[in-house]
Scaffold this active site. Sequence first.
Site, mmCIF file in Angstrom:
data_model
loop_
_atom_site.group_PDB
_atom_site.id
_atom_site.type_symbol
_atom_site.label_atom_id
_atom_site.label_comp_id
_atom_site.label_asym_id
_atom_site.label_seq_id
_atom_site.Cartn_x
_atom_site.Cartn_y
_atom_site.Cartn_z
ATOM 1 N N ILE A 52 46.171 26.925 49.419
ATOM 2 C CA ILE A 52 45.538 27.783 50.582
ATOM 3 C C ILE A 52 44.396 28.839 49.795
ATOM 4 C CG2 ILE A 52 46.021 29.836 52.314
ATOM 5 C CD1 ILE A 52 48.733 28.477 52.519
ATOM 6 N N SER A 54 41.308 31.448 49.903
ATOM 7 C CA SER A 54 40.590 32.353 50.759
ATOM 8 C C SER A 54 39.156 32.337 50.367
ATOM 9 C CB SER A 54 41.470 33.690 50.608
ATOM 10 O OG SER A 54 42.572 33.730 51.059
ATOM 11 N N CYS A 56 35.519 32.942 49.271
ATOM 12 C CA CYS A 56 34.905 33.698 48.066
ATOM 13 C C CYS A 56 33.443 33.122 48.054
ATOM 14 C CB CYS A 56 35.691 33.463 46.511
ATOM 15 S SG CYS A 56 34.810 34.454 45.514
ATOM 16 N N CYS A 67 35.168 35.917 39.165
ATOM 17 C CA CYS A 67 36.634 35.600 39.324
ATOM 18 C C CYS A 67 36.879 34.230 39.023
ATOM 19 C CB CYS A 67 36.621 35.861 40.840
ATOM 20 S SG CYS A 67 35.572 34.632 41.910
ATOM 21 N N GLN A 72 38.780 27.399 40.915
ATOM 22 C CA GLN A 72 40.156 26.967 41.416
ATOM 23 C C GLN A 72 39.908 26.020 42.667
ATOM 24 O OE1 GLN A 72 42.239 30.636 42.439
ATOM 25 N NE2 GLN A 72 43.543 30.590 40.702
ATOM 26 N N ASP A 128 45.479 43.878 48.450
ATOM 27 C CA ASP A 128 45.405 42.449 49.113
ATOM 28 C C ASP A 128 45.611 42.513 50.814
ATOM 29 O OD1 ASP A 128 45.416 39.744 49.767
ATOM 30 O OD2 ASP A 128 46.571 39.332 47.759
ATOM 31 N N ARG A 130 45.278 39.966 52.831
ATOM 32 C CA ARG A 130 45.130 38.713 53.193
ATOM 33 C C ARG A 130 46.426 38.359 54.245
ATOM 34 N NH1 ARG A 130 43.837 35.211 48.029
ATOM 35 N NH2 ARG A 130 45.169 36.810 47.201
ATOM 36 N N THR A 151 48.946 27.318 43.506
ATOM 37 C CA THR A 151 48.629 28.787 43.326
ATOM 38 C C THR A 151 49.430 29.396 42.173
ATOM 39 O OG1 THR A 151 49.189 30.683 44.590
ATOM 40 C CG2 THR A 151 51.067 29.253 44.611
ATOM 41 N N LYS A 156 51.901 34.146 48.167
ATOM 42 C CA LYS A 156 51.686 33.135 48.901
ATOM 43 C C LYS A 156 52.756 32.413 49.232
ATOM 44 C CE LYS A 156 46.791 32.229 48.047
ATOM 45 N NZ LYS A 156 45.797 31.293 47.648
#
Length: 202
Positions: A52, A54, A56, A67, A72, A128, A130, A151, A156
């Site tokens: 999953i 997010s 960027c 980052c 990833q 965070d 999210r 992850t 998560k």
Amino acid sequence: MKATVEDLVQTRIPTAHGEFMLHYFSNSIDDKEHIAFVKGDVRDKEDVRVRIHSECFTGDVLGSRRCDCGEQLEMALQLIDQAGFGILIYLRQEGRGIGLLKKLQAYNLQDQGLDTVDANIHLGHLADERQYDIAALMLEHLKVKSVALITNNPQKIDELTRLGITVSKRIPIETDVHDDNLGYLKTKVEKMRHMLSMHKKD
């Protein structure tokens, strides 16, 4: 009202990591374009490798070294390809949910000495923000029985479990540590419980 998703379009996408089907989802929560990038047959499978991810923009598209996001993303696709089947869910929640403008403002605050968590808080946000409701609904729609979640973030795992997704195992996804992302990664370990070994490259 219970949140819902609808799988509007599916199309074939050949990549360096093999062929995937891109599923474009609409949803009843927001008007963002969340997608599932699916390799192979995942229906009724257990231990499906799932990332999953997010959004960027700076890391995924521009290759920013501030980052670990872009690396990833690439590693996750490799891990899914190695298994022969899996899902990359791409959620449009830039900057841990605060949006691109605020993320860039946070970068400037980091250059003035704040860490990634304190910069978000200074801007009036949570560390965070999210949400994973849409990701859980997408996984339910794709009929996976359980996921091997790619992850380093225990939140998560906790959130997906709370939302009814069976997380059977965790697959670590550690990228290179270097001068540009060292402080960022240390903050994720110390303040956000991320599971990282922090081995810096010589």
